[in-house]
Motif scaffolding. Sequence first.
Motif, PDB file in Angstrom:
ATOM      1  N   THR A 102       1.047  -1.495  -0.093  1.00 53.89           N
ATOM      2  CA  THR A 102       0.202  -0.110  -0.517  1.00 53.89           C
ATOM      3  C   THR A 102       0.466   0.887   0.067  1.00 53.89           C
ATOM      4  OG1 THR A 102      -1.566  -0.947   0.975  1.00 53.89           O
ATOM      5  CG2 THR A 102      -2.157   1.192   0.783  1.00 53.89           C
ATOM      6  N   ILE A 103       0.767   1.913  -0.772  1.00 58.51           N
ATOM      7  CA  ILE A 103       1.343   2.987  -1.439  1.00 58.51           C
ATOM      8  C   ILE A 103       0.914   4.222  -1.041  1.00 58.51           C
ATOM      9  CG2 ILE A 103       2.312   5.011  -2.662  1.00 58.51           C
ATOM     10  CD1 ILE A 103       3.982   2.517  -4.422  1.00 58.51           C
ATOM     11  N   VAL A 104       0.583   5.634   0.407  1.00 60.75           N
ATOM     12  CA  VAL A 104      -0.247   6.526   1.137  1.00 60.75           C
ATOM     13  C   VAL A 104       0.769   7.960   0.545  1.00 60.75           C
ATOM     14  CG1 VAL A 104      -1.340   7.058   2.930  1.00 60.75           C
ATOM     15  CG2 VAL A 104      -0.542   4.449   3.160  1.00 60.75           C
ATOM     16  N   ASP A 105       0.136   8.100  -0.404  1.00 60.82           N
ATOM     17  CA  ASP A 105       0.224   9.712  -0.798  1.00 60.82           C
ATOM     18  C   ASP A 105      -0.253  11.017  -0.206  1.00 60.82           C
ATOM     19  OD1 ASP A 105       1.892  12.162  -2.209  1.00 60.82           O
ATOM     20  OD2 ASP A 105       1.458  11.510  -3.909  1.00 60.82           O
ATOM     21  N   ALA A 106       0.413  11.977   0.532  1.00 64.86           N
ATOM     22  CA  ALA A 106      -0.044  12.589   1.367  1.00 64.86           C
ATOM     23  C   ALA A 106      -0.719  13.578   0.284  1.00 64.86           C
ATOM     24  CB  ALA A 106       0.576  13.312   2.624  1.00 64.86           C
ATOM     25  N   VAL A 107      -0.909  14.109  -0.814  1.00 64.45           N
ATOM     26  CA  VAL A 107      -1.709  14.755  -1.876  1.00 64.45           C
ATOM     27  C   VAL A 107      -1.704  16.386  -1.271  1.00 64.45           C
ATOM     28  CG1 VAL A 107      -3.117  15.253  -3.366  1.00 64.45           C
ATOM     29  CG2 VAL A 107      -2.831  12.716  -3.084  1.00 64.45           C
ATOM     30  N   GLY A 108      -1.238  17.491  -1.904  1.00 63.15           N
ATOM     31  CA  GLY A 108      -1.595  18.438  -1.392  1.00 63.15           C
ATOM     32  C   GLY A 108      -1.282  19.619   0.010  1.00 63.15           C
ATOM     33  N   PHE A 109       0.232  18.272   0.509  1.00 61.46           N
ATOM     34  CA  PHE A 109       1.091  18.701   1.180  1.00 61.46           C
ATOM     35  C   PHE A 109       1.801  20.035   1.256  1.00 61.46           C
ATOM     36  CE2 PHE A 109       5.273  18.698   3.978  1.00 61.46           C
ATOM     37  CZ  PHE A 109       4.876  17.775   5.010  1.00 61.46           C
ATOM     38  N   GLY A 110       1.715  20.910   1.583  1.00 59.31           N
ATOM     39  CA  GLY A 110       2.859  21.996   1.554  1.00 59.31           C
ATOM     40  C   GLY A 110       2.588  22.994   1.147  1.00 59.31           C
ATOM     41  N   ASP A 111       1.024  22.886   0.307  1.00 57.74           N
ATOM     42  CA  ASP A 111       0.509  23.700  -0.965  1.00 57.74           C
ATOM     43  C   ASP A 111      -0.182  24.915  -0.741  1.00 57.74           C
ATOM     44  OD1 ASP A 111       1.717  22.218  -3.195  1.00 57.74           O
ATOM     45  OD2 ASP A 111      -0.231  20.470  -3.753  1.00 57.74           O
ATOM     46  N   GLN A 112      -0.804  24.281   0.595  1.00 56.95           N
ATOM     47  CA  GLN A 112      -2.158  25.565   1.323  1.00 56.95           C
ATOM     48  C   GLN A 112      -1.098  26.717   1.974  1.00 56.95           C
ATOM     49  OE1 GLN A 112      -1.586  22.345   2.614  1.00 56.95           O
ATOM     50  NE2 GLN A 112      -2.738  21.783   1.109  1.00 56.95           N
ATOM     51  N   ILE A 113      -1.801  28.224   1.893  1.00 54.96           N
ATOM     52  CA  ILE A 113      -0.632  29.029   2.397  1.00 54.96           C
ATOM     53  C   ILE A 113      -0.913  28.765   3.761  1.00 54.96           C
ATOM     54  CG2 ILE A 113      -1.094  31.931   3.076  1.00 54.96           C
ATOM     55  CD1 ILE A 113      -2.914  31.851   0.343  1.00 54.96           C
ATOM     56  N   ASN A 114      -2.108  28.689   4.502  1.00 57.02           N
ATOM     57  CA  ASN A 114      -1.470  28.870   6.134  1.00 57.02           C
ATOM     58  C   ASN A 114      -1.143  26.901   6.604  1.00 57.02           C
ATOM     59  OD1 ASN A 114      -1.107  27.834   8.930  1.00 57.02           O
ATOM     60  ND2 ASN A 114      -3.868  28.806   8.936  1.00 57.02           N
ATOM     61  N   LYS A 115       0.160  26.452   6.613  1.00 55.28           N
ATOM     62  CA  LYS A 115       0.591  25.306   6.869  1.00 55.28           C
ATOM     63  C   LYS A 115       0.644  24.694   7.905  1.00 55.28           C
ATOM     64  CE  LYS A 115       3.725  25.451   3.128  1.00 55.28           C
ATOM     65  NZ  LYS A 115       3.430  27.336   2.959  1.00 55.28           N
ATOM     66  N   ASP A 116       0.061  25.221   9.540  1.00 52.09           N
ATOM     67  CA  ASP A 116      -0.170  24.887  10.750  1.00 52.09           C
ATOM     68  C   ASP A 116      -0.873  23.199  11.253  1.00 52.09           C
ATOM     69  OD1 ASP A 116       0.308  27.113  11.314  1.00 52.09           O
ATOM     70  OD2 ASP A 116      -0.993  28.326  11.716  1.00 52.09           O
ATOM     71  N   GLU A 117      -2.136  23.004  10.130  1.00 50.54           N
ATOM     72  CA  GLU A 117      -2.717  22.522  10.835  1.00 50.54           C
ATOM     73  C   GLU A 117      -2.198  21.358   9.289  1.00 50.54           C
ATOM     74  OE1 GLU A 117      -4.718  21.434  13.398  1.00 50.54           O
ATOM     75  OE2 GLU A 117      -3.580  22.313  14.283  1.00 50.54           O
ATOM     76  N   SER A 118      -1.033  20.823   8.502  1.00 43.47           N
ATOM     77  CA  SER A 118      -0.391  19.840   7.621  1.00 43.47           C
ATOM     78  C   SER A 118      -0.476  18.959   8.058  1.00 43.47           C
ATOM     79  CB  SER A 118       0.583  20.921   6.668  1.00 43.47           C
ATOM     80  OG  SER A 118       0.062  22.050   5.838  1.00 43.47           O
ATOM     81  N   TYR A 119       0.083  19.212   9.326  1.00 42.72           N
ATOM     82  CA  TYR A 119       0.697  17.649   9.641  1.00 42.72           C
ATOM     83  C   TYR A 119      -0.731  16.705  10.043  1.00 42.72           C
ATOM     84  CZ  TYR A 119      -0.156  18.909  14.224  1.00 42.72           C
ATOM     85  OH  TYR A 119      -1.043  19.895  16.135  1.00 42.72           O
ATOM     86  N   ARG A 120      -2.640  17.009  10.900  1.00 45.17           N
ATOM     87  CA  ARG A 120      -2.882  17.031  11.554  1.00 45.17           C
ATOM     88  C   ARG A 120      -3.194  15.511  10.658  1.00 45.17           C
ATOM     89  NH1 ARG A 120      -4.991  16.849  15.868  1.00 45.17           N
ATOM     90  NH2 ARG A 120      -4.088  18.826  16.152  1.00 45.17           N
ATOM     91  N   PRO A 121      -3.902  15.550   9.102  1.00 48.34           N
ATOM     92  CA  PRO A 121      -4.515  14.485   8.014  1.00 48.34           C
ATOM     93  C   PRO A 121      -3.564  13.305   8.678  1.00 48.34           C
ATOM     94  CG  PRO A 121      -4.368  16.640   7.170  1.00 48.34           C
ATOM     95  CD  PRO A 121      -4.104  17.045   7.833  1.00 48.34           C
ATOM     96  N   ILE A 122      -1.817  13.467   8.566  1.00 44.27           N
ATOM     97  CA  ILE A 122      -1.101  12.443   8.306  1.00 44.27           C
ATOM     98  C   ILE A 122      -1.199  11.621   9.608  1.00 44.27           C
ATOM     99  CG2 ILE A 122       1.373  11.820   8.558  1.00 44.27           C
ATOM    100  CD1 ILE A 122       1.248  14.772   6.583  1.00 44.27           C
TER     101      ILE A 122
END
Length: 484
Positions: A102-122
């Motif tokens: 299983t390959i899980v891709d974190a799609v859209g990582f680092g693309d948002q202006i506010n990256k404060d919560e980027s880690y949370r979905p992961i």
Amino acid sequence: MVGQGTETGLTQNAEPEPRSLSLGGHVGFDSLPDQLVSKSVTQGFSFNILCVGETGIGKSTLMNTLFNTTFETEEASHHEECVRLRPQTYDLQESNVHLKLTIVDAVGFGDQINKDESYRPIVDYIDAQFENYLQEELKIRRSLFEYHDTRVHVCLYFITPTGHSLKSLDLVTMKKLDSKVNIIPIIAKADTISKSELHKFKIKIMGELVSNGVQIYQFPTDDEAVAEINAVMNAHLPFAVVGSTEEVKVGNKLVRARQYPWGVVQVENENHCDFVKLREMLIRVNMEDLREQTHSRHYELYRRCKLEEMGFQDSDGDSQPFSLQETYEAKRKEFLSELQRKEEEMRQMFVNKVKETELELKEKERELHEKFEHLKRVHQEEKRKVEEKRRELEEETSAFNRRKAAVEALQSQALHATSQQPLRKDKDKKKSDIGVHQSGMSLSNSKVMMTKASVEPLNCSSWWPAIQCCSCLVRDATWREGFL
Ligand code: GDP
């Protein structure tokens, strides 16, 4: 064989040490490892890789390069509203070994202006896989043998080859993930950075990870067979990799490489990048250790926290051993008393609410009563005034009637008086009669005046026309007499 018994772990409950015996001949349990291998091969393996890195950093290309195949992945856009985890499972076979990858891709990582919560979905995704496994374990009828284990065994963290330092997003994300998954940091697109810069970059990254307390996966050095190679490879972290699925002819061989106007970067050339090191460490040497670490370290931590949260506790050394039954009973009692407390709270709340509403209603009733009393008083006052007015009107009406009767009497008197006068036919007389008429007028007027005098005390203008009318009648009668 001698002495191996002490390593079996049977001495846990202070049981007597097992005695070592030597066998008279071949028994056959030395085939146990083979049995295990055979069973595992039949069962197949699962391996789950999480790829975290900015869009376009080369995640899909590297996966294709690593497994020497083409995984069909749709190209991610740079406009995702938030980070989204996209797992895709493939069945791979090499020799007679089946691998559910299983390959899980974190799609859209680092693309948002506010990256404060980027880690949370992961983090949530990793926890959700642990939770699924825990739920399966807690089932009465478990089927862990057929269960598709989706727990993430490794996280390949793709670092942008800036040559400077780690971004704060990288540090924050890795820090949040390091207690949940085995992190292997890799410098992506290593062909875009010079050799000396790369060397400095690697040192800088490792320094930053250490100073920020980020725990990355260390290849195990406790197994003699791989201790040496793993120790060497640990010193090479983070691996600087190049990915490509294109084949370029180098000499008389076709190799996977990236071709540039000034030369060719070969993916599997260790002088060009660390791709081979990564493949060796990730797939060929430490895949089982990554699976094992996931289960014994990361999942164990999740499971412990979760069970403690649910109220289960291991007993300390002196007290009784942990009993699931007792813990369950205690938890049940606790739950029931909590339920009762909540029920009582709600009941009390309800009673208070009813009391409040009752008070409010009483207040409203009192206000309504006051309003009713006030209206009643106003009504009585008006009734009294209307009564007074009616009485006045009645008095006026009867006064009017009296005067009307008086006027009518005067009128009939006047008519009677004119009918008694002798008829004069002389026309000359008529003329003088005009003068007489005028004096008659004054006579009648004097009568009218008298009538008027008697009416005037009424002080009501509406009577006056009636009186005038009477005087007209008198005058008309005089005229008629003059003509006759
Ligand atoms: P992803 O969005 O992270 O999955 O990135 P992709 O794998 O789709 O790659 C994005 C672009 O980067 C493609 O044009 C790839 O050919 C290119 N790319 C991938 N790996 C490398 C690499 O190692 N070096 C260079 N220079 N380009 C790469």
